[in-house]
Design an enzyme around this catalytic site. Sequence first.
Site, short mmCIF file in Angstrom:
data_model
loop_
_atom_site.label_atom_id
_atom_site.label_comp_id
_atom_site.label_asym_id
_atom_site.label_seq_id
_atom_site.Cartn_x
_atom_site.Cartn_y
_atom_site.Cartn_z
N HIS A 60 13.73 0.90 31.77
CA HIS A 60 14.66 0.74 30.64
C HIS A 60 13.90 0.04 29.53
O HIS A 60 13.46 -1.09 29.70
CB HIS A 60 15.87 -0.08 31.07
CG HIS A 60 16.68 0.60 32.14
ND1 HIS A 60 17.73 1.44 31.84
CD2 HIS A 60 16.58 0.59 33.49
CE1 HIS A 60 18.24 1.91 32.98
NE2 HIS A 60 17.56 1.41 34.00
N ARG A 113 15.15 -0.15 26.29
CA ARG A 113 16.16 -0.82 25.43
C ARG A 113 16.18 -0.41 23.97
O ARG A 113 17.08 -0.80 23.24
CB ARG A 113 16.01 -2.35 25.50
CG ARG A 113 16.01 -2.95 26.89
CD ARG A 113 17.24 -2.60 27.67
NE ARG A 113 17.34 -3.33 28.93
CZ ARG A 113 18.11 -2.97 29.94
NH1 ARG A 113 18.86 -1.89 29.85
NH2 ARG A 113 18.15 -3.68 31.04
N ASP A 172 21.97 7.16 34.01
CA ASP A 172 21.69 5.94 34.78
C ASP A 172 22.43 4.72 34.22
O ASP A 172 22.54 4.54 33.02
CB ASP A 172 20.19 5.63 34.79
CG ASP A 172 19.88 4.41 35.64
OD1 ASP A 172 20.39 4.35 36.77
OD2 ASP A 172 19.16 3.52 35.18
N HIS A 179 22.33 7.85 39.41
CA HIS A 179 22.52 6.46 39.83
C HIS A 179 23.75 6.50 40.73
O HIS A 179 24.86 6.68 40.23
CB HIS A 179 22.75 5.59 38.58
CG HIS A 179 23.27 4.22 38.84
ND1 HIS A 179 22.63 3.08 38.42
CD2 HIS A 179 24.40 3.79 39.45
CE1 HIS A 179 23.34 2.02 38.77
NE2 HIS A 179 24.42 2.43 39.40
N HIS A 231 16.79 4.68 42.66
CA HIS A 231 16.92 3.39 43.38
C HIS A 231 17.81 3.42 44.63
O HIS A 231 18.83 2.74 44.68
CB HIS A 231 17.36 2.28 42.44
CG HIS A 231 18.49 2.61 41.50
ND1 HIS A 231 19.69 3.12 41.93
CD2 HIS A 231 18.58 2.50 40.15
CE1 HIS A 231 20.48 3.29 40.88
NE2 HIS A 231 19.84 2.95 39.79
N ASN A 274 21.57 -4.04 40.03
CA ASN A 274 22.45 -2.94 40.42
C ASN A 274 21.61 -1.70 40.69
O ASN A 274 20.92 -1.23 39.78
CB ASN A 274 23.45 -2.66 39.29
CG ASN A 274 24.51 -1.66 39.71
OD1 ASN A 274 24.65 -1.33 40.87
ND2 ASN A 274 25.25 -1.16 38.73
N ASP A 307 12.58 0.45 38.19
CA ASP A 307 13.87 0.21 37.52
C ASP A 307 13.77 -1.03 36.62
O ASP A 307 14.68 -1.86 36.58
CB ASP A 307 15.02 0.07 38.52
CG ASP A 307 16.39 0.20 37.85
OD1 ASP A 307 16.44 0.49 36.63
OD2 ASP A 307 17.41 0.00 38.53
#
Lengths: 490, 322
Positions: free
Chosen positions: A115, A117, A205, A232, A287, A335, A362
């Site tokens: 990620h 962002r 995700d 996910h 994940h 998570n 992740d």
Amino acid sequence: MKETNSPRNWWLRGGRVIDPAHDRDERADVWIVDGRIAAIRPVEEARRGGPGGASAGAISDNEDGGGRSGHEAGSAGDEELRAALGAAVGTLAGLQTLDADGLLVLPGLVDMHVHLREPGQERKETIATGARAALAGGFTSVACMPNTEPALDNAAAIRFVRERAAAARAARVYPIGAITKGRRGEELAPVGEMVEAGAVAISDDGNPVADAALLRHALEYSLRFGIPVIEHCDDPTLSAGGVMNEGPTALRLGLRGIPAAGEVSCVFRDCLLAELAGTGARLHIAHVSTAGAVEVLRWARSRGIQVTAEVTPHHLLLTEEAVASSGYDPDTKVNPPLRTEADRRALLAALREGLIDCIASDHAPHMSEEKNVEYDLAPFGIVGLETTLGLVVTDLIAPGLLTWSDAVWRLAAAPARVLGLPGGAGTLGPGAVADVVLVDPEAEWVVEPGTFYSRGRNTPFRGRELKGQVIYAFVGGELRFDRTRGGFLT
Amino acid sequence: MPFQRKDLLGLEDLTRSEIEEILDTARPMLEVFSRPVKKYPTLRGRIMVNLFYEPSTRTRTSFELAAKALSADVVNIAVSTSSVTKGESLADTAHTLEALGADWIVLRHSSSGAPAWLARRVRAGVINAGDGSHEHPTQGLLDLFTLRQRKGRIEGLRVGIVGDVLHSRVARSDIWGLTKLGAQVVLIGPPTLVPPGIERILDKNPVHAAEPPITVAYDLKEVLPVLDAVVVLRLQLERQKRGLFPSVEEYSRLYRLDSERLREWGAKPDLVVMHPGPANLGLEISEELANSDRSAIREQVRNGVAVRMAVLYLLAGGTVTG
Ligand SMILES: [Zn+2]
Ligand SMILES: [Zn+2]
């Protein structure tokens, strides 16, 4: 370095080259010409341990000698080699030499789940800072998830990520497009236009696609483009309000649980939908965190359903007990949540067996101001780009749970294959784009988040002593990261 | 062994002897209620801050009286949830209080673990006054104190905890306290509120006992006759909305305690009834039972002040004399 030398012509001498895609694990010289792997030749017995070498990791120009002269390559090579290196080099003096003695020479690693962002949450991370963190951690390619603000759900957004990544001149960044518009789970996003713009996969995700019919259509539609649909897996009605794994530990700590059943049932449903979508539909489970999901994957594979899967270092190495032992440290909040020891063992076994194909970080950076709050209030996520390799070396390779070849396969070739990355990414075959990392497997270091290139400092591995560190990283034959010279050269 | 702790975060952390030391220290503290001048000079010049992120007049007042009875200065801070959303963090607030000289921060918070989290970040002592669904250690201590007062012992007693065990911080502190002191705990309620696996919360901190220290019963009628005491938990009405029980009526029919029912269902004549308060009278317990001789609810309130005095006294470094 001399101006006269092309920056993309290299002779990496005497490292241990590990390329599971070509069954190679041996001391070898690697020649890079014009940013591609030109040749790889095992080091001859005669040269091994010979006198007069430069110190490990030293870079020298052949014209200056540096203890070794260009024609020495002749002893490892021949006419065939000269042909492979081509007219562009002419004499071997046109190469820069890097003494890789004592180092591992690996295909650039691929992290298929990060990620970054940007756009929208640049205080957590940017494409540039994330791409640097990636390269410093050994990943020459990453695939970034579309849960930005706004979401990456159209061609312009995909192009934006690619442009930012190119400007950063660190790791390659491959965007993943959203499955549904705005990640709202209602309407299919323009998959074709996103793929054309450079998206390598689609995913919502952060959430599963709750609507089974919609996910089925996504799997069917993406078949046309040969890209994977990354899920996910979770059941939001079961996990609502949950902050850690459900079970006795959550009950003891008084924290609301996220039951394993939500992940397992979603993996099961998704595998059935992939089967419905038909041959060629490609489902990838992000994940995986539960023993139950591993069992479902085993069942799906036995049925011939085309499904691949990844696991994170934190799910392989930590359990829910970390929430308690850390005194409710929000850096353990992630998570899917850290699960039980039985889950952890099942994940490790599945990774070793190949049932789980890839290791992915992740990488989920957050501001320390956001994480440094009460457990309930903190956002989910752990950063991983700069710790994954060290954790794999220290906790999986050193104790003999994975060989180097197996680890490199799961960290490079396998994710590159799942994503269908171009240029032989994740491998070191002749002609492959020269994304190469050189690792000192014995280098010892301590995880100090303050020194990360990532803006995220949220890691439960803070303070861990690790082995294995990236010393050099090449992208397209260009040396972009050199730890011996303070890091980034670009 | 002298009591040497900076914080009181939960009864899970305490040893049996530490718990007993607190209970023993609390006994003479009770005298404060019968003295003309209700004060000891022990904590003169020390500052205790009640930092409450959830309103609780009862617990706050009890801590305040306890601190004042030991001559400490008390500051009350009620933080509304709105200022939390404005970004004033718990850590900021606590550091400010510390800079202003707070020796103890008594924290009530809706997030489980907030006191444990804070305790690692401040030098001041942190006293957990109830955190989410985790623990309410001073309530657990006062329940133990009250039970010991009534029964003369804890060891060997069978104590029922009836109601929303899943979300109850009182239940958890009672479970730790009672099992560490050798009582058996029976958790009673519908399976949605007494979830499977709850009896395994002791796994990480096993207590040595001949019989399983925790058992679960879904049928109050069946188990009532073997109980020596029962802790009735407050039912949070919003749980119904999440589908954890169908209606207040049905809950009441299955789990409400009243004197008639105790007779009919064969409760021991000396069964002690406790409630952490505030009770939904008529729902989980009848008003008549709450006011009866079996009920220890009023003693619980008084004992709460004594137990909190003992906690402050011991955290300040005092040891039991004589
Ligand atoms: Zn995810
Ligand atoms: Zn993710």
